[in-house]
Design a protein around this motif. Sequence first.
Motif, PDB file in Angstrom:
ATOM      1  N   PHE A 209       0.826  -1.211   0.000  1.00 49.04           N
ATOM      2  CA  PHE A 209       0.000   0.000   0.000  1.00 49.04           C
ATOM      3  C   PHE A 209       0.861   1.263   0.000  1.00 49.04           C
ATOM      4  N   LEU A 210       2.004   1.211   0.646  1.00 45.73           N
ATOM      5  CA  LEU A 210       2.880   2.372   0.692  1.00 45.73           C
ATOM      6  C   LEU A 210       3.533   2.647  -0.657  1.00 45.73           C
ATOM      7  N   THR A 211       3.755   1.601  -1.428  1.00 46.48           N
ATOM      8  CA  THR A 211       4.524   1.758  -2.670  1.00 46.48           C
ATOM      9  C   THR A 211       3.719   1.479  -3.937  1.00 46.48           C
ATOM     10  N   GLY A 212       2.612   0.757  -3.838  1.00 50.76           N
ATOM     11  CA  GLY A 212       1.873   0.341  -5.021  1.00 50.76           C
ATOM     12  C   GLY A 212       0.876   1.379  -5.505  1.00 50.76           C
TER      13      GLY A 212
ATOM     14  N   VAL B 220      -6.873   9.596  -3.787  1.00 53.44           N
ATOM     15  CA  VAL B 220      -6.032  10.395  -4.685  1.00 53.44           C
ATOM     16  C   VAL B 220      -6.450  11.865  -4.678  1.00 53.44           C
ATOM     17  N   TYR B 221      -7.127  12.310  -3.619  1.00 56.36           N
ATOM     18  CA  TYR B 221      -7.552  13.700  -3.543  1.00 56.36           C
ATOM     19  C   TYR B 221      -6.357  14.626  -3.329  1.00 56.36           C
ATOM     20  N   GLY B 222      -6.275  15.667  -4.134  1.00 56.63           N
ATOM     21  CA  GLY B 222      -5.355  16.749  -3.887  1.00 56.63           C
ATOM     22  C   GLY B 222      -3.894  16.432  -4.067  1.00 56.63           C
ATOM     23  N   LYS B 223      -3.564  15.248  -4.598  1.00 55.15           N
ATOM     24  CA  LYS B 223      -2.164  14.891  -4.751  1.00 55.15           C
ATOM     25  C   LYS B 223      -1.818  14.741  -6.226  1.00 55.15           C
ATOM     26  N   HIS B 224      -0.523  14.818  -6.485  1.00 55.74           N
ATOM     27  CA  HIS B 224      -0.059  14.626  -7.847  1.00 55.74           C
ATOM     28  C   HIS B 224      -0.166  13.161  -8.243  1.00 55.74           C
TER      29      HIS B 224
ATOM     30  N   TYR C 281      -2.757   5.242 -11.310  1.00 56.52           N
ATOM     31  CA  TYR C 281      -1.761   4.208 -11.600  1.00 56.52           C
ATOM     32  C   TYR C 281      -0.345   4.640 -11.216  1.00 56.52           C
ATOM     33  N   GLN C 282      -0.235   5.746 -10.493  1.00 54.52           N
ATOM     34  CA  GLN C 282       1.077   6.187 -10.029  1.00 54.52           C
ATOM     35  C   GLN C 282       1.474   5.400  -8.780  1.00 54.52           C
ATOM     36  N   PRO C 283       2.740   4.947  -8.673  1.00 57.26           N
ATOM     37  CA  PRO C 283       3.191   4.259  -7.454  1.00 57.26           C
ATOM     38  C   PRO C 283       2.946   5.122  -6.220  1.00 57.26           C
ATOM     39  N   GLY C 284       2.456   4.482  -5.149  1.00 60.19           N
ATOM     40  CA  GLY C 284       2.174   5.184  -3.910  1.00 60.19           C
ATOM     41  C   GLY C 284       0.748   5.663  -3.773  1.00 60.19           C
ATOM     42  N   SER C 285      -0.028   5.604  -4.864  1.00 61.39           N
ATOM     43  CA  SER C 285      -1.397   6.122  -4.801  1.00 61.39           C
ATOM     44  C   SER C 285      -2.342   5.210  -4.022  1.00 61.39           C
ATOM     45  N   ALA C 286      -1.931   3.972  -3.744  1.00 61.89           N
ATOM     46  CA  ALA C 286      -2.789   3.067  -2.962  1.00 61.89           C
ATOM     47  C   ALA C 286      -2.842   3.455  -1.494  1.00 61.89           C
ATOM     48  N   LEU C 287      -1.910   4.293  -1.050  1.00 59.53           N
ATOM     49  CA  LEU C 287      -1.865   4.675   0.362  1.00 59.53           C
ATOM     50  C   LEU C 287      -3.161   5.322   0.827  1.00 59.53           C
ATOM     51  N   GLY C 288      -3.844   6.019  -0.083  1.00 64.19           N
ATOM     52  CA  GLY C 288      -5.092   6.667   0.286  1.00 64.19           C
ATOM     53  C   GLY C 288      -6.140   5.711   0.817  1.00 64.19           C
ATOM     54  N   LEU C 289      -6.087   4.448   0.387  1.00 64.65           N
ATOM     55  CA  LEU C 289      -7.041   3.457   0.883  1.00 64.65           C
ATOM     56  C   LEU C 289      -6.936   3.295   2.391  1.00 64.65           C
ATOM     57  N   LEU C 290      -5.712   3.402   2.923  1.00 65.71           N
ATOM     58  CA  LEU C 290      -5.511   3.294   4.369  1.00 65.71           C
ATOM     59  C   LEU C 290      -5.693   4.644   5.040  1.00 65.71           C
ATOM     60  N   PHE C 291      -5.177   5.689   4.408  1.00 66.30           N
ATOM     61  CA  PHE C 291      -5.201   7.024   5.002  1.00 66.30           C
ATOM     62  C   PHE C 291      -6.626   7.444   5.339  1.00 66.30           C
ATOM     63  N   HIS C 292      -7.579   7.155   4.444  1.00 67.00           N
ATOM     64  CA  HIS C 292      -8.948   7.592   4.663  1.00 67.00           C
ATOM     65  C   HIS C 292      -9.721   6.675   5.603  1.00 67.00           C
ATOM     66  N   LEU C 293      -9.082   5.592   6.067  1.00 63.53           N
ATOM     67  CA  LEU C 293      -9.733   4.726   7.053  1.00 63.53           C
ATOM     68  C   LEU C 293      -9.234   4.998   8.464  1.00 63.53           C
TER      69      LEU C 293
ATOM     70  N   PHE D 131     -10.161   7.677 -17.157  1.00 66.20           N
ATOM     71  CA  PHE D 131     -10.475   9.102 -17.264  1.00 66.20           C
ATOM     72  C   PHE D 131      -9.571   9.920 -16.343  1.00 66.20           C
ATOM     73  N   ALA D 132      -9.438   9.478 -15.085  1.00 62.60           N
ATOM     74  CA  ALA D 132      -8.626  10.207 -14.116  1.00 62.60           C
ATOM     75  C   ALA D 132      -7.160  10.237 -14.533  1.00 62.60           C
ATOM     76  N   GLU D 133      -6.653   9.099 -15.006  1.00 60.33           N
ATOM     77  CA  GLU D 133      -5.247   9.024 -15.428  1.00 60.33           C
ATOM     78  C   GLU D 133      -4.999   9.959 -16.614  1.00 60.33           C
ATOM     79  N   ARG D 134      -5.920   9.975 -17.553  1.00 63.09           N
ATOM     80  CA  ARG D 134      -5.781  10.831 -18.732  1.00 63.09           C
ATOM     81  C   ARG D 134      -5.858  12.307 -18.339  1.00 63.09           C
ATOM     82  N   CYS D 135      -6.729  12.614 -17.403  1.00 58.11           N
ATOM     83  CA  CYS D 135      -6.875  13.987 -16.928  1.00 58.11           C
ATOM     84  C   CYS D 135      -5.561  14.476 -16.308  1.00 58.11           C
TER      85      CYS D 135
END
Length: 557
Positions: A199-202, A226-230, A234-246, A387-391
């Motif tokens: 989750f920290l890196t994936g 993935v709110y408010g972050k670069h 599909y960017q590495p590290g973006s899975a962290l939000g799954l834990l952060f918001h819990l 859509f999000a990745e393309r945006c």
Amino acid sequence: MCGRISDQLVTASQAKTKVDFQPSYDAVVIGGGHNGLTAAAYLARAGLSTLVLERRDIVGGCCVTEEIAPGCRCSTTSYIASMLRPEVIRDLKLAEFGLRMIPCDPAIQVPFPDGQVVPWWAERDRAQTEFRKICPQDAEAFVRIDDRLKRLARYLQPFFLEPPPEIDTRSMTGWSDMLRVGKRFRGISSAEISELISFLTGSLGEFLDHHYRSEKMKTLFLANNVYGKHGGPYQPGSALGLLFHLLSGGEHELQGFYGHVIGGMGSITQALAASGANLGVEIRTATSVAQISTRGGKAIGVILEDGTEIRARVVLSNADPKRTFLKMVAASELPEDFLHAVRGIKMDGPCAKVNFVLSEEPHFTGTSPNATPLERTFYTLVPSLEFAERCYDIAKFGEIPEELWVDCVVSSNADDSLAPEGKHILTCFVQYVPYRLREGAWDGKRELLGDRVVKKIAEYAPNVPRSILARQVLTPLDLERTYGLTEGNIFHGDLRLEQLFFMRPVPGWSQYRTPIRGLYLCGAGAHPGGGVTGAPGHNAAHQLLRDWKKGMLRATA
């Protein structure tokens, strides 16, 4: 020392009528955002004479409720309360000072281009029943994965309200900190360690592709992360939000809590200010700090833009690290390697806000005719991970995407006190947009952004364009100018792995102290980061108080 908050406010014009010499305080806090107010209240509760200096004419920073049209109020920047720390709510008795939150239910709701609206209900069994309509296999996977995520989030929870470890094997403090971290993970299995590292890196996208079949189910998770972050999903590290918001939040310490604040987000900071005033905190608005005064490597106070000097034994900055160290402190007072690290903090905010006053409530296609006003409040307009990745790919090269990710909150449905009868408040969080445009400047592109947001909303709520009475567009540049967010970054520094935990704000300085003795960082640029949590302010105040008790800071200012 006690009194109403209005009795505690002193404007800059009033201050100018005073003589330049000011009495000493134990602590001066730069910035009256929610973290600055939190830190100030804890210091005053411990007996320190504390002054808060706020640049704007209202306290709250980015956690404010402001009038955007006559009689119409809006949470202009932050808009949903999720991880406000229960300890802060209890310790500072915020409910007694007017704070009231009601749960968002559904916590998330995504309307899709085919006309289906999928709510994510706060009660898990109800959510699972809803998800079975999309994909029965995914509904079963949801419960298993939710249990895993919440279990892993509980390992991270204790770190939210304590300083990160000092990673240094050459000192006893470093070894003690590493032992403290080890104890937090007592009982963790090797499988859980592997999951945590993943989750920290994936990436969020790869995780969802691996565990879920339905694109709609994946999009629901995307809408919560993935709110408010670069970076796209599909960017590495973006899975962290799954834990952060819990991580838990709200008065009842619920994992994954989302809440509407009655009176708007400014009710949080008004409650913090009133609690602080009751404890003896002095607050001055319309008072801008130009410089942090130092002598012999120690902070001795601040100098205001009008030249007034205020002396203090300690100074806390609720401004972001770049604004604090690159603008308020003389470069000669800081080590060059520290300055180099601060300059390298990734900011470049990817977000904007657009707020509306409407003559009628938005009618989102597919919403049940039996839905209550609260169930017609929160909609996330992002149709897919692709859509999000393309945006993001478009925005990262300095372009404003034609189609945007828009988070919509019809806040007047949750709180009818925000607008008079017959008018409605719609506040929209927008990503991804660039801070630096490839061509032109934001002052010339502001209305283009607003128009594209309206166009996106109209795809799902066709009545919105004709019902607009007022519109406020806050570009990343506006967030910087108005709210003091360097490069428009809402988190005071991007939430990415190399800028979290003992790397925040920069390696070697993660425990709220700075290279200048008596100067502390108490804002979102410090651990654990952004969001309306109060955690950085809480932690910085407690770190300062520990130092105070050790006698490190008691020299006369």
